[in-house]
Scaffold this motif. Sequence first.
Motif, short mmCIF file in Angstrom:
data_model
loop_
_atom_site.label_atom_id
_atom_site.label_comp_id
_atom_site.label_asym_id
_atom_site.label_seq_id
_atom_site.Cartn_x
_atom_site.Cartn_y
_atom_site.Cartn_z
N GLY A 65 0.54 -10.53 -4.00
CA GLY A 65 1.62 -9.60 -3.68
C GLY A 65 2.26 -10.00 -2.38
N ILE A 66 3.26 -9.24 -1.95
CA ILE A 66 4.00 -9.56 -0.73
C ILE A 66 4.08 -8.34 0.18
CG2 ILE A 66 5.34 -11.40 -1.81
CD1 ILE A 66 7.67 -9.44 -2.11
N ASN A 67 4.38 -8.59 1.44
CA ASN A 67 4.61 -7.54 2.43
C ASN A 67 3.43 -6.58 2.53
OD1 ASN A 67 7.24 -8.54 3.13
ND2 ASN A 67 8.02 -7.67 1.23
N ASN A 68 3.71 -5.27 2.55
CA ASN A 68 2.64 -4.29 2.74
C ASN A 68 1.68 -4.25 1.56
OD1 ASN A 68 4.96 -3.11 1.34
ND2 ASN A 68 3.79 -1.21 1.30
N GLN A 69 2.15 -4.62 0.38
CA GLN A 69 1.26 -4.64 -0.79
C GLN A 69 0.23 -5.76 -0.66
OE1 GLN A 69 3.82 -4.75 -4.22
NE2 GLN A 69 4.52 -2.64 -3.90
N PHE A 70 0.65 -6.89 -0.10
CA PHE A 70 -0.30 -7.96 0.18
C PHE A 70 -1.37 -7.47 1.14
CE2 PHE A 70 -1.63 -11.05 3.36
CZ PHE A 70 -2.28 -11.99 2.58
N GLU A 71 -0.96 -6.82 2.21
CA GLU A 71 -1.92 -6.35 3.22
C GLU A 71 -2.86 -5.31 2.65
OE1 GLU A 71 0.09 -5.21 6.80
OE2 GLU A 71 0.81 -7.25 7.20
N TYR A 72 -2.38 -4.51 1.70
CA TYR A 72 -3.24 -3.53 1.05
C TYR A 72 -4.31 -4.23 0.22
CZ TYR A 72 -4.67 0.36 -1.97
OH TYR A 72 -5.41 1.30 -2.65
N MET A 73 -3.91 -5.25 -0.55
CA MET A 73 -4.84 -5.92 -1.46
C MET A 73 -5.74 -6.90 -0.75
SD MET A 73 -2.58 -6.58 -4.92
CE MET A 73 -1.09 -7.11 -4.09
N ARG A 74 -5.26 -7.51 0.36
CA ARG A 74 -6.03 -8.56 1.05
C ARG A 74 -6.43 -8.13 2.47
NH1 ARG A 74 -6.59 -13.63 -1.52
NH2 ARG A 74 -6.06 -13.27 -3.70
N VAL A 119 6.90 -12.77 -7.91
CA VAL A 119 7.34 -14.04 -8.50
C VAL A 119 8.71 -14.44 -7.96
CG1 VAL A 119 8.20 -15.02 -10.66
CG2 VAL A 119 5.97 -13.92 -10.60
N GLU A 120 9.62 -13.50 -7.92
CA GLU A 120 10.98 -13.83 -7.48
C GLU A 120 11.02 -14.15 -5.99
OE1 GLU A 120 13.54 -10.69 -8.89
OE2 GLU A 120 13.52 -11.49 -10.94
N PHE A 121 10.15 -13.53 -5.20
CA PHE A 121 10.10 -13.88 -3.77
C PHE A 121 9.64 -15.32 -3.59
CE2 PHE A 121 7.65 -14.55 0.06
CZ PHE A 121 8.54 -14.16 1.05
N PHE A 122 8.54 -15.70 -4.24
CA PHE A 122 8.02 -17.06 -4.09
C PHE A 122 9.05 -18.09 -4.56
CE2 PHE A 122 3.44 -15.37 -4.41
CZ PHE A 122 3.33 -15.32 -3.04
N HIS A 123 9.72 -17.78 -5.65
CA HIS A 123 10.72 -18.71 -6.19
C HIS A 123 11.88 -18.88 -5.20
CE1 HIS A 123 12.99 -20.87 -9.23
NE2 HIS A 123 14.02 -20.10 -8.96
N LYS A 124 12.36 -17.77 -4.65
CA LYS A 124 13.48 -17.84 -3.71
C LYS A 124 13.08 -18.50 -2.41
CE LYS A 124 16.83 -14.90 -1.29
NZ LYS A 124 17.31 -13.50 -1.08
N GLN A 125 11.87 -18.20 -1.93
CA GLN A 125 11.43 -18.69 -0.62
C GLN A 125 11.08 -20.17 -0.65
OE1 GLN A 125 11.40 -16.76 2.08
NE2 GLN A 125 10.27 -17.99 3.57
N ILE A 163 12.33 -10.61 -15.50
CA ILE A 163 12.21 -11.73 -14.57
C ILE A 163 13.14 -12.86 -15.02
CG2 ILE A 163 10.64 -13.52 -13.69
CD1 ILE A 163 8.37 -11.49 -13.92
N SER A 164 13.83 -13.44 -14.08
CA SER A 164 14.82 -14.47 -14.40
C SER A 164 14.19 -15.62 -15.19
CB SER A 164 15.43 -15.02 -13.11
OG SER A 164 16.24 -16.14 -13.38
N LYS A 165 14.87 -16.01 -16.25
CA LYS A 165 14.40 -17.14 -17.06
C LYS A 165 14.47 -18.46 -16.31
CE LYS A 165 13.55 -14.99 -21.02
NZ LYS A 165 13.93 -13.59 -20.70
N ASP A 166 15.19 -18.45 -15.17
CA ASP A 166 15.26 -19.66 -14.36
C ASP A 166 13.92 -20.00 -13.71
OD1 ASP A 166 17.93 -19.96 -14.92
OD2 ASP A 166 18.61 -18.88 -13.14
N ILE A 167 13.04 -18.99 -13.62
CA ILE A 167 11.74 -19.22 -12.99
C ILE A 167 10.78 -19.70 -14.08
CG2 ILE A 167 9.98 -18.26 -11.46
CD1 ILE A 167 11.92 -16.07 -10.70
N GLN A 168 10.96 -20.94 -14.49
CA GLN A 168 10.22 -21.48 -15.63
C GLN A 168 8.71 -21.52 -15.44
OE1 GLN A 168 11.98 -25.20 -16.83
NE2 GLN A 168 13.98 -24.28 -17.23
N PRO A 169 8.20 -21.85 -14.23
CA PRO A 169 6.74 -21.86 -14.08
C PRO A 169 6.10 -20.52 -14.41
CG PRO A 169 7.77 -22.98 -12.24
CD PRO A 169 8.87 -22.33 -13.01
#
Length: 223
Positions: A65-74, A119-125, A163-169
């Motif tokens: 996850g990202i942001n505060n959700q990452f910190e909650y889970m990890r 997924v979209e964050f990792f793809h964009k970043q 989720i965008s089909k452009d994110i093929q992985p």
Amino acid sequence: VKQLDFYGGEPLMSKKMWETLRKAIDKNVSNDIELHYNTNGTHFPKEVELWKDFKEVNVSFSIDGINNQFEYMRFPAKWNQVLDNMNKFHELSANYKNMNLSWCITLSVTNIYYVKETVEFFHKQFGHNTGMYLNLVHGPEHHNIKILPDSVKDKVIEKLESISKDIQPAWHHIPGVINFMRNSESNIILLDKYKQLTKTSDIFRGHNFNDNFPEYAEILDNV
């Protein structure tokens, strides 16, 4: 030895691991060895300079996850620190042409509703050249997404399909995740167990699931 795999705990904290790499370099065999890591991204050690002497280095970030959700889970990891480290690894991979980066996102009852955002964050970043693997939690069973009620699964699947089909992985795995949910039997008893254990954990850590996953929490509260 043709390949060395390093898993967790957190492999980048292992002094013996770095000693092993130095030994391979000293014996002039590192050019024939591929390395693979699963890392939580909390460390960027100076020893990574050793990687340039190996045939191939595959670094998989186990981040769900990202942001505060990452910190909650990890908990107690800090998102800004991990993001800074991931950017450093990304820069390193541009200089070390033997490096490949990927993201392993483990899907559970906790984070399944927000996979799209992750997924979209990792793809964009980090761009098109990074791999992505969607991994399913099977146990403990109360964390398995198959237990969710059909009404919740429908909302999750709707987001997954957007989720965008452009994110093929990611789309290499999304159809399998959707089929897994559609073809699995729900279990409200296990969902209640998940809710109760989550509340207990929140009290212990001083966290609140509803604050970090507000839209999803409302959906779960209505089943």
